[in-house]
Scaffold this active site. Structure first.
Site, PDB file in Angstrom:
ATOM      1  CE  LYS A 103      10.756   4.924  -9.932  1.00 52.89           C
ATOM      2  NZ  LYS A 103      11.460   5.521  -8.918  1.00 52.89           N
ATOM      3  CB  THR A 118       6.834  12.866 -13.007  1.00 53.96           C
ATOM      4  OG1 THR A 118       7.443  14.053 -12.883  1.00 53.96           O
ATOM      5  CG2 THR A 118       7.471  11.800 -12.522  1.00 53.96           C
ATOM      6  CB  SER A 139      -1.291  -3.338   3.862  1.00 50.64           C
ATOM      7  OG  SER A 139      -0.432  -2.871   4.623  1.00 50.64           O
ATOM      8  CE1 TYR A 155       2.255  -6.403   1.931  1.00 47.56           C
ATOM      9  CE2 TYR A 155       4.490  -6.976   2.380  1.00 47.56           C
ATOM     10  CZ  TYR A 155       3.607  -6.130   2.347  1.00 47.56           C
ATOM     11  OH  TYR A 155       3.814  -4.695   2.402  1.00 47.56           O
ATOM     12  CB  CYS A 211      -1.040  -0.051   1.357  1.00 44.37           C
ATOM     13  SG  CYS A 211      -2.187  -1.514   1.250  1.00 44.37           S
ATOM     14  CG  LEU A 219       6.038  -4.617  -1.331  1.00 44.42           C
ATOM     15  CD1 LEU A 219       6.717  -6.230  -1.183  1.00 44.42           C
ATOM     16  CD2 LEU A 219       5.362  -3.869  -0.194  1.00 44.42           C
ATOM     17  CE1 TYR A 252       9.201  16.793 -10.313  1.00 47.00           C
ATOM     18  CE2 TYR A 252       9.043  18.506 -12.141  1.00 47.00           C
ATOM     19  CZ  TYR A 252       8.866  17.291 -11.475  1.00 47.00           C
ATOM     20  OH  TYR A 252       8.437  16.034 -12.363  1.00 47.00           O
ATOM     21  CB  ALA A 280       0.301   1.678  -4.798  1.00 49.15           C
ATOM     22  CG  ASP A 339      13.126   7.541  -5.649  1.00 47.13           C
ATOM     23  OD1 ASP A 339      12.204   6.779  -5.568  1.00 47.13           O
ATOM     24  OD2 ASP A 339      12.818   8.818  -5.577  1.00 47.13           O
TER      25      ASP A 339
END
Length: 326
Positions: free
Chosen positions: A96, A254, A37, A57, A12, A73, A234, A16, A176
């Site tokens: 990703k 994005t 979750s 899970y 969660c 996750l 940003y 998502a 990330d």
């Protein structure tokens, strides 16, 4: 199945709830069956919001009404839980990056191939048509021969306690944010890039990288640089500079679904801006995955093998940036 892929969501996470689950709900070829979750109350809250069942899970993997699992996750858990998803006979759409290292990524590919299931990495920007338009402009010679690619994905510091500050969970700016310009360079220049230098700024208290740069070069001699971090205003853009001009793409990674992308073509004697229709890249990613699964494609399909090879190459480049960085 009733002509739709039935999704389970294992985790969660914020992405998502905000992006992928609404895309699954909006996709005619998909339906959302269950969300899982470790916290039963959180799973129930997500399930109530999206009109599906709640589970733990392991319980999710036993659901007969789940054909595919979306796995958002933390990155360090993608490998072990992805392997469980595939062993349970489910297709896997993994957020990703696919894993924390090239070795882990190869293991996922082997697991998907052995299980004869579909495996994709959820780089949603790859499903936005603006990048295909850029590739076509380059093929048409609008900027001459490509010489340099520069990609940037940066944003302000994250809240304290964010999992991206936790090294044990696969945190850090390279995994990330840095994977975006690296993957974009692969998309436009090919997978034969190699890393020739880099730098990472480490947070000594948290033990993760919070910013970095990487320098790469293609087999054909095109330079590429990637800038990324959690310490900036940003920015989400790339520039492809050629012998006769350059293309600038803002909001490259994005863009909102309602955003009309603007491709800026700069030449010595004039500047042209092409405004494209908005596109929903999260919906595009889900729809493409669902269509492939409904068509019976798995990791053994030649087109899927090509995509998985690029996925592994991204992980190899991440490993190489870590190794080369000062």
């Amino acid at each position: 199945m009733d002509g739709r892929i039935r999704f389970g969501v294992l985790g969660c996470s914020s992405v998502a709830r905000r992006r992928t689950m609404p895309a699954i709900a909006a996709c005619p070829e998909a339906t959302l069956s269950v969300v899982a979750s470790r916290d039963p109350e959180k799973a129930k809250a997500f399930a109530a919001e999206f009109g599906c069942a709640a589970a733990g899970y392991d319980e999710l993997l036993e659901h007969d009404d789940v054909d595919a699992v979306y796995l958002p996750l933390p990155t360090a858990l993608h490998g072990p839980w992805g392997a469980k998803v595939l062993a349970a006979g489910k297709h896997l759409l993994v957020e990703k990056p696919a894993a924390t290292s090239a070795d882990e990524t190869r293991e996922l590919v082997r697991a998907a191939t052995g299980a004869d299931r579909l495996l994709r990495e959820n780089f949603t920007f790859l499903h936005h048509p603006q990048h295909a338009r850029v590739a076509q402009l380059v093929a048409d010679g609008r900027i001459g021969e490509p010489r340099t690619f520069t990609g940037e994905f940066c944003f302000p510091p994250l809240p304290d306690g964010d999992i991206r500050y936790v090294p044990q969970l696969g945190g850090g700016a390279l995994l990330d944010a840095g994977v975006y310009p690296l993957r974009a360079a692969q998309l436009l220049l090919g997978d034969d890039l190699r890393v020739v230098g880099g730098a990472l700024r480490m947070d000594p208290q948290r033990g993760v990288d919070v910013a970095g740069q990487a320098l790469l070069v293609s087999a054909g001699g095109v330079f590429a640089s990637a800038q990324f971090g959690f310490q900036h205003a940003y920015g989400s853009r790339y520039t492809l500079w050629g012998s006769a001009g350059r293309i600038v793409v803002d909001r490259a990674f994005t863009p909102q679904a309602t955003w009309p992308p603007v491709l800026r073509i700069e030449r010595q004697d004039h500047v042209e801006e092409l405004t494209l229709p908005p596109a929903h890249q999260f919906l595009g990613a889900v729809a493409s995955f669902a269509a492939a699964a409904l068509a019976g494609r798995t990791a053994r399909h030649p087109a899927e093998q090509a995509g998985l090879a690029s996925m592994v190459r991204t992980a190899e480049l991440v490993d190489a940036v870590r190794h080369a960085a000062v």
